[in-house]
Write a protein that holds these residues in place. Structure first.
Motif, short mmCIF file in Angstrom:
data_model
loop_
_atom_site.label_atom_id
_atom_site.label_comp_id
_atom_site.label_asym_id
_atom_site.label_seq_id
_atom_site.Cartn_x
_atom_site.Cartn_y
_atom_site.Cartn_z
N LEU A 156 39.56 -51.37 89.33
CA LEU A 156 38.88 -52.06 88.24
C LEU A 156 37.75 -51.20 87.69
O LEU A 156 37.57 -51.10 86.46
N CYS A 157 37.01 -50.56 88.58
CA CYS A 157 35.90 -49.69 88.15
C CYS A 157 36.40 -48.47 87.37
O CYS A 157 35.81 -48.07 86.37
N VAL A 158 37.52 -47.87 87.84
CA VAL A 158 38.08 -46.71 87.17
C VAL A 158 38.53 -47.07 85.76
O VAL A 158 38.26 -46.35 84.78
N ASP A 159 39.22 -48.19 85.61
CA ASP A 159 39.69 -48.62 84.29
C ASP A 159 38.52 -48.88 83.35
O ASP A 159 38.56 -48.50 82.16
N HIS A 160 37.47 -49.50 83.87
CA HIS A 160 36.29 -49.77 83.03
C HIS A 160 35.61 -48.46 82.63
O HIS A 160 35.17 -48.30 81.48
N TYR A 161 35.53 -47.52 83.55
CA TYR A 161 34.89 -46.23 83.26
C TYR A 161 35.68 -45.47 82.19
O TYR A 161 35.10 -44.85 81.29
N ARG A 162 37.03 -45.52 82.29
CA ARG A 162 37.86 -44.84 81.29
C ARG A 162 37.62 -45.42 79.90
O ARG A 162 37.57 -44.69 78.91
N ARG A 163 37.50 -46.75 79.83
CA ARG A 163 37.29 -47.38 78.52
C ARG A 163 35.93 -47.02 77.92
O ARG A 163 35.80 -46.88 76.70
N CYS A 164 34.94 -46.85 78.78
CA CYS A 164 33.57 -46.64 78.30
C CYS A 164 33.17 -45.16 78.24
O CYS A 164 32.44 -44.75 77.34
N GLN A 165 33.64 -44.35 79.18
CA GLN A 165 33.17 -42.98 79.30
C GLN A 165 34.26 -41.93 79.16
O GLN A 165 33.97 -40.74 79.10
N GLY A 166 35.52 -42.36 79.14
CA GLY A 166 36.60 -41.41 79.07
C GLY A 166 37.15 -41.09 80.45
O GLY A 166 36.86 -41.78 81.43
N ALA A 167 37.94 -40.02 80.53
CA ALA A 167 38.60 -39.66 81.78
C ALA A 167 37.56 -39.32 82.84
O ALA A 167 36.66 -38.49 82.59
N PRO A 168 37.64 -39.91 84.01
CA PRO A 168 36.65 -39.63 85.06
C PRO A 168 36.91 -38.30 85.77
O PRO A 168 38.03 -37.79 85.79
#
Length: 233
Positions: A156-168
């Motif tokens: 869930l955190c990874v998907d949210h980060y991708r939406r907000c910050q791009g590829a982690p």
């Protein structure tokens, strides 16, 4: 040689079946059955399998376990025991809408979660299931309705980060950073969930649970499932 034994009935003198009357031992002659059988063998000169005869008279049988039956019995017992939580927890009310279930492994927490998700899907409610381990999330996802959201927390955190910050950048502390980002952003989450199920909560930080609760509607329900004996992290 064959005979018919009727230990609970008296046949009388009439011939009612095809077996000769002298080959029938009814209740009247049951006490003398052993001596009667010995006389038959002595008169006929037949070879006697004494071991088999003894097992017959003692009502003993040589059997081996049927593994398929044992498996079905075990599965049935486990299913009945596991159905307990799924049966009575949904019938329990709470003025706050918060339910904390502490139960051991095998007690039916996953069955309870699936029951809650299935009911929510049938009632067209927005529901989300969040656990710690990816393998459990994959298992529940295969069984739950596709109408509900099933995810593990870091996914869930990874998907949210991708939406907000791009590829982690998956560095050694990447998941910790993305979890912190998710928690920090949770104050602005839309309150759209009617039901939230947090499984394996013994491994959750309190801040994680609080961030997930930010997605609940004011009248939404939260179920926290945990087992301290399974605390791994």
């Amino acid at each position: 040689m064959s005979c018919l034994v009727l230990p609970d009935y008296e046949l009388g003198d009439s011939q009612v079946i095809s077996i000769p009357r002298d080959r029938i031992i009814d209740a009247a002659g049951y006490d003398n059955m052993v001596s009667t059988v010995r006389q038959w063998f002595a008169a006929g000169g037949a070879t006697v399998d004494r071991t088999a005869l003894r097992r017959l008279l003692l009502n003993q049988f040589q059997v081996t376990p049927n593994l398929e039956v044992m498996r079905d019995q075990l599965l049935g017992t486990v299913r009945r025991l596991a159905d307990g939580l799924a049966t009575w927890v949904p019938r329990t009310g709470s003025p706050t809408g918060i339910f904390r279930i502490q139960a051991t492994a095998g007690s039916g927490k996953t069955q309870l979660a699936l029951q809650l998700l299935e009911t929510a899907a049938a009632e067209r409610l927005n529901a989300c299931y969040v656990c710690y381990n990816r393998s459990l999330a994959d298992h529940v996802r295969r069984l739950a309705s596709p109408k509900v959201e099933v995810v593990n927390f870091h996914e869930l955190c990874v998907d949210h980060y991708r939406r907000c910050q791009g590829a982690p950048d998956f560095s050694p502390d990447a998941f910790e950073r993305m979890a912190e980002h998710y928690v920090a952003a949770s104050a602005d989450f839309t309150q759209g969930l009617d039901l939230l199920v947090s499984d394996e909560a013994q491994d959750f930080d309190a801040g994680w649970v609080e961030s997930l609760c930010s997605r609940l509607k004011p009248e939404g329900r939260l179920y926290v499932l945990e087992d301290e004996a399974q605390r791994l992290y």
